[in-house]
Each structure stands twice: as C-alpha cells, then as structure tokens.
Motif scaffolding. Structure first.
Motif, mmCIF file in Angstrom:
data_model
loop_
_atom_site.group_PDB
_atom_site.id
_atom_site.type_symbol
_atom_site.label_atom_id
_atom_site.label_comp_id
_atom_site.label_asym_id
_atom_site.label_seq_id
_atom_site.Cartn_x
_atom_site.Cartn_y
_atom_site.Cartn_z
ATOM 1 N N ILE A 126 0.830 -1.202 0.000
ATOM 2 C CA ILE A 126 0.000 0.000 0.000
ATOM 3 C C ILE A 126 0.867 1.254 0.000
ATOM 4 O O ILE A 126 0.557 2.234 -0.684
ATOM 5 N N ALA A 127 1.989 1.223 0.721
ATOM 6 C CA ALA A 127 2.902 2.378 0.712
ATOM 7 C C ALA A 127 3.402 2.652 -0.702
ATOM 8 O O ALA A 127 3.474 3.815 -1.127
ATOM 9 N N LEU A 128 3.725 1.613 -1.443
ATOM 10 C CA LEU A 128 4.166 1.797 -2.833
ATOM 11 C C LEU A 128 3.041 2.375 -3.684
ATOM 12 O O LEU A 128 3.264 3.290 -4.480
ATOM 13 N N LEU A 129 1.837 1.857 -3.517
ATOM 14 C CA LEU A 129 0.708 2.334 -4.309
ATOM 15 C C LEU A 129 0.357 3.781 -3.962
ATOM 16 O O LEU A 129 -0.036 4.547 -4.832
ATOM 17 N N GLU A 130 0.519 4.153 -2.711
ATOM 18 C CA GLU A 130 0.261 5.540 -2.322
ATOM 19 C C GLU A 130 1.252 6.487 -2.985
ATOM 20 O O GLU A 130 0.889 7.594 -3.379
ATOM 21 N N LYS A 131 2.492 6.051 -3.137
ATOM 22 C CA LYS A 131 3.508 6.894 -3.785
ATOM 23 C C LYS A 131 3.178 7.132 -5.246
ATOM 24 O O LYS A 131 3.404 8.210 -5.781
ATOM 25 N N THR A 132 2.656 6.116 -5.895
ATOM 26 C CA THR A 132 2.377 6.246 -7.327
ATOM 27 C C THR A 132 0.965 6.732 -7.589
ATOM 28 O O THR A 132 0.643 7.102 -8.700
ATOM 29 N N LYS A 133 0.134 6.666 -6.555
ATOM 30 C CA LYS A 133 -1.287 7.010 -6.691
ATOM 31 C C LYS A 133 -1.916 6.254 -7.864
ATOM 32 O O LYS A 133 -2.697 6.772 -8.634
ATOM 33 N N THR A 134 -1.531 4.996 -7.964
ATOM 34 C CA THR A 134 -2.025 4.140 -9.023
ATOM 35 C C THR A 134 -3.478 3.776 -8.761
ATOM 36 O O THR A 134 -3.819 3.340 -7.669
ATOM 37 N N ALA A 147 -11.583 -4.119 1.314
ATOM 38 C CA ALA A 147 -12.180 -3.636 2.559
ATOM 39 C C ALA A 147 -11.171 -2.872 3.429
ATOM 40 O O ALA A 147 -11.560 -2.206 4.383
ATOM 41 N N GLU A 148 -9.910 -2.945 3.081
ATOM 42 C CA GLU A 148 -8.833 -2.273 3.821
ATOM 43 C C GLU A 148 -8.975 -0.756 3.662
ATOM 44 O O GLU A 148 -8.981 -0.248 2.546
ATOM 45 N N PRO A 149 -9.115 -0.010 4.765
ATOM 46 C CA PRO A 149 -9.298 1.444 4.668
ATOM 47 C C PRO A 149 -8.181 2.151 3.887
ATOM 48 O O PRO A 149 -8.456 3.075 3.122
ATOM 49 N N ARG A 150 -6.933 1.716 4.054
ATOM 50 C CA ARG A 150 -5.835 2.373 3.325
ATOM 51 C C ARG A 150 -5.942 2.114 1.827
ATOM 52 O O ARG A 150 -5.612 2.969 1.018
ATOM 53 N N TYR A 151 -6.434 0.957 1.465
ATOM 54 C CA TYR A 151 -6.652 0.648 0.052
ATOM 55 C C TYR A 151 -7.767 1.535 -0.505
ATOM 56 O O TYR A 151 -7.652 2.107 -1.584
ATOM 57 N N GLN A 152 -8.852 1.655 0.248
ATOM 58 C CA GLN A 152 -9.968 2.502 -0.178
ATOM 59 C C GLN A 152 -9.516 3.954 -0.321
ATOM 60 O O GLN A 152 -9.961 4.665 -1.217
ATOM 61 N N HIS A 153 -8.603 4.371 0.545
ATOM 62 C CA HIS A 153 -8.071 5.735 0.493
ATOM 63 C C HIS A 153 -7.362 5.992 -0.845
ATOM 64 O O HIS A 153 -7.399 7.110 -1.369
#
Length: 162
Positions: A126-134, A147-153
């Motif tokens: 998720i940290a990697l995906l947040e960096k790329t905003k993929t 269902a993971e809140p960070r994923y939904q974010h």
C-alpha cells in the motif's frame, strides 16, 4: 466467432474471463490461446493469474516463469526458491530481482506492490501504491484488500478518469 484463430482475440477472451472471476474458463481459454501461439507471454500471464486465484501454485509458477524474460540460470534460481521455500519464497526471489533491475531501469511499481501482497507484506504494498497514486482496476488480485481502509483511500487520491 469471426476470427477463431486470432491469438489476440483468444488471449483477450481469457483476460476477460479472468476479470469476470471465471477462472476455470479463463484457464481453458488461455490454454487454447497458447495452442495458437505457444510463445505469447501475455497468455501465460492470464493463465498464471487464473491458476493463482485457484491456489494452484505449482501450475501458476510454471506459467509465471514463461512470462519472465531471463536466462536459464535465473529460472533455475526461481525454481529452487519455489522448491525450498514455496510460493512466498518464489515471490521473495522476484522482489530481489525487481530491486536489482530497479538499479538500472524503471520497474512497474504496481507489479512490485503485487509481489509484496503475495508475500503478506500489505503495508509495504500500500505504501508503494500511495507513492504512485495508481488507480487499480477491477483485477480480482486485489479483492481481498478492497475492505482495507488504506486501500480505499487510494481511490480517493486517484484522479477521476474522464
């Protein structure tokens, strides 16, 4: 139906069946595609992903090895990692290779994130995906994280596709 021997149309049908979560049919279609063109790496990719969703890891590994471009030495290393450490060992070896390649060329961050998910390191993924905003599409691979809140974010961060 109009072009039953088109390996591209056949491959795309396999991909569509995978996204529809119809894995048995996706496997069947991918194998049919590979009969038409046994060297098509993307057909192996959808075959591998379908096997993975069914937890048929031996078959998934064999198919994944056909999607990767490397020599016999590296393939032997992957096989050994799977033989000795199973599914997680196979993907840890993949992370090592991706990090090594990242030293000299650009790598797909979303693919690296997928690999971290496979070894159970969701936070790193998720940290990697947040960096790329993929913005992740409807790939079944991500279903267990939806269902993971960070994923939904991540979806709130992603630009609106127009």
């Amino acid at each position: 139906e109009l072009e039953p021997t088109s390996f591209l149309y056949n491959r795309n049908l396999g991909k569509t069946l995978y996204y529809a979560r119809r894995y048995d049919e996706a496997i069947e279609q991918s194998l049919k595609t590979l009969e038409l063109d046994p060297s098509m790496p993307t057909a192996y990719r959808w075959l591998a992903r379908s096997y993975e969703q069914k937890k048929l890891y031996d078959k998934a590994v064999e198919a994944y090895l056909k999607t990767m471009e490397f020599g016999p030495e590296v393939e032997a290393t992957f096989r050994e990692a799977y033989r000795t450490s199973g599914w997680i060992g196979f993907w840890r070896k993949s992370i090592d290779l991706k990090k090594e390649r990242a030293q000299t060329k650009k790598i797909a961050i979303s693919a690296l994130a997928e690999t971290y998910v496979r070894i159970g390191e969701t936070d790193q993924a998720i940290a990697l995906l947040e960096k790329t905003k993929t913005l992740l599409d409807g790939d079944p691979f991500w279903d267990h994280l939806r269902a993971e809140p960070r994923y939904q974010h991540l979806f709130r961060l992603a630009p609106d596709p127009e």
